[in-house]
Write a protein that holds these residues in place. Structure first.
Motif, PDB file in Angstrom:
ATOM      1  N   GLU A 142       0.789  -1.377  -0.026  1.00 21.13           N
ATOM      2  CA  GLU A 142       0.008   0.149  -0.080  1.00 21.13           C
ATOM      3  C   GLU A 142       0.812   1.306   0.079  1.00 21.13           C
ATOM      4  O   GLU A 142       0.642   2.336  -0.598  1.00 21.13           O
ATOM      5  N   ALA A 180       0.694   3.608  -2.956  1.00 21.80           N
ATOM      6  CA  ALA A 180       0.318   5.349  -2.669  1.00 21.80           C
ATOM      7  C   ALA A 180       1.279   6.128  -3.138  1.00 21.80           C
ATOM      8  O   ALA A 180       1.290   7.220  -3.918  1.00 21.80           O
ATOM      9  N   GLN A 219       0.895   6.367  -7.090  1.00 21.55           N
ATOM     10  CA  GLN A 219      -0.021   7.394  -7.301  1.00 21.55           C
ATOM     11  C   GLN A 219       0.408   8.875  -7.198  1.00 21.55           C
ATOM     12  O   GLN A 219      -0.144   9.878  -7.745  1.00 21.55           O
ATOM     13  N   ALA A 232      -4.395  13.793  -2.216  1.00 27.08           N
ATOM     14  CA  ALA A 232      -5.144  12.586  -1.623  1.00 27.08           C
ATOM     15  C   ALA A 232      -4.182  11.484  -1.718  1.00 27.08           C
ATOM     16  O   ALA A 232      -4.147  10.729  -0.849  1.00 27.08           O
ATOM     17  N   ALA A 233      -3.212  11.127  -2.741  1.00 23.79           N
ATOM     18  CA  ALA A 233      -2.363  10.190  -2.665  1.00 23.79           C
ATOM     19  C   ALA A 233      -1.537  10.448  -1.491  1.00 23.79           C
ATOM     20  O   ALA A 233      -0.803   9.307  -0.952  1.00 23.79           O
ATOM     21  N   GLY A 277      -2.071  11.721   1.421  1.00 21.62           N
ATOM     22  CA  GLY A 277      -3.132  11.225   2.412  1.00 21.62           C
ATOM     23  C   GLY A 277      -2.996   9.857   2.601  1.00 21.62           C
ATOM     24  O   GLY A 277      -3.007   9.157   3.797  1.00 21.62           O
ATOM     25  N   ARG A 278      -3.200   9.018   1.498  1.00 18.45           N
ATOM     26  CA  ARG A 278      -3.062   7.701   1.375  1.00 18.45           C
ATOM     27  C   ARG A 278      -1.783   7.369   1.926  1.00 18.45           C
ATOM     28  O   ARG A 278      -1.738   6.048   2.562  1.00 18.45           O
ATOM     29  N   LEU A 279      -0.822   7.600   1.387  1.00 17.58           N
ATOM     30  CA  LEU A 279       0.661   7.274   1.846  1.00 17.58           C
ATOM     31  C   LEU A 279       0.812   7.525   3.339  1.00 17.58           C
ATOM     32  O   LEU A 279       1.105   6.675   4.085  1.00 17.58           O
ATOM     33  N   ASP A 280       0.452   8.402   3.960  1.00 18.86           N
ATOM     34  CA  ASP A 280       0.490   8.880   5.442  1.00 18.86           C
ATOM     35  C   ASP A 280      -0.384   7.654   6.072  1.00 18.86           C
ATOM     36  O   ASP A 280      -0.140   7.315   6.995  1.00 18.86           O
ATOM     37  N   ASN A 281      -1.511   7.302   5.561  1.00 23.51           N
ATOM     38  CA  ASN A 281      -2.339   6.388   6.409  1.00 23.51           C
ATOM     39  C   ASN A 281      -1.746   5.117   6.310  1.00 23.51           C
ATOM     40  O   ASN A 281      -1.882   4.338   7.204  1.00 23.51           O
ATOM     41  N   SER A 282      -1.098   4.636   5.178  1.00 26.68           N
ATOM     42  CA  SER A 282      -0.355   3.197   5.079  1.00 26.68           C
ATOM     43  C   SER A 282       0.478   3.278   6.218  1.00 26.68           C
ATOM     44  O   SER A 282       0.915   2.443   6.770  1.00 26.68           O
TER      45      SER A 282
END
Length: 254
Positions: A212, A216, A219, A234-235, A237-242
């Motif tokens: 992930e 991310a 992306q 947004a990408a 943010g997804r990187l941080d969440n992973s």
């Protein structure tokens, strides 16, 4: 007697199949089609950027002493990039002999004095200048890079990107795209270093979360290249969440 023997044979086959399946589940996933995630030219470009930074950090004794931590981070990131370029399905002339590059980079990270570091840096330059003619490695090396060091570099890259993307300066677009590519390489290299996984049952979580992170970052690279600021935000943010999800399971943040 024959019936009992058949039962024992069947039981043995079931057990053997279960063990084999367990081993397959525990093994790392196959390297994905990296051209669908991150361009080889951005990986190669970031590798060259890192080599220039190493040149500056090893320019003299004083620079070497003041850049010890940076050298370790960057050298390990070079090893991660070299591995991903070796496994990449798109051809590039910017990387050669990836196994040699990774080994030299790991040795450079461990040098204890300026003279030894300069020797490894010269070897790194030489390895990058020699085209590879052999097939890519079928299996990743036991340890592509120090997990702690490449994660430290990931933090540096993440902070740099977060600051730069607020302005979305077109002049830094290529630099930011290459930084995102480096994060994707770090995610892919992290797949194979599972020493933080204390429970084998959590191996699938490790592989998933490292993937992930890689995806991310890919992306993020694509949205930066497309000059898509909302998409890049947004990408990121997804990187941080992973990263947060991984730390929550395997290395709780202080």
């Amino acid at each position: 007697m024959i019936r009992q023997l058949r039962k024992l044979i069947c039981l043995g086959l079931v057990i053997a199949t279960g063990i084999s399946a367990g081993r397959l589940l525990a093994g790392p996933p196959a390297v994905p089609k990296l051209s669908a995630i991150v361009p080889a030219e951005d990986l190669a470009g970031q590798l060259q950027t890192y080599v220039k930074e190493l040149d500056a950090a090893l320019a003299d004794e004083a620079a070497y002493k003041s850049s010890a931590d940076k050298i370790k981070r960057i050298a390990n990131a070079v090893a991660a990039l070299a591995f991903c370029l070796d496994q990449h399905d798109a051809p590039t002339k910017s990387i050669a002999r990836a196994d040699d590059v990774g080994g030299i980079a790991r040795r450079l990270a461990k040098t204890a004095d300026h003279a030894a570091a300069k020797q490894e840096l010269a070897a790194l330059h030489a390895a990058l200048e020699q085209p590879s003619t052999g097939p890519r490695a079928e299996m990743p090396p036991p340890k592509i890079a120090s997990l702690g060091q490449i994660m430290s570099e990931a933090e540096v890259l993440n902070a740099r990107l977060r600051n730069s993307l607020r302005r979305f300066d077109a002049r830094r677009l290529a630099d930011n795209a290459r930084a995102a590519a480096a994060l994707a390489a770090i995610g892919q290299a992290s797949v194979y270093d599972t020493h933080e996984v204390k429970d084998p049952k959590q191996l699938p979580d490790w592989y998933r979360l490292a993937g992930e992170m890689r995806d991310a970052a890919g992306q993020l690279n694509a949205t930066i290249r497309a000059k898509d600021k909302p998409g890049a935000t947004a990408a990121l943010g997804r990187l941080d969440n992973s990263c947060k999800a991984c730390h929550k399971i395997f290395a709780p943040m202080e």
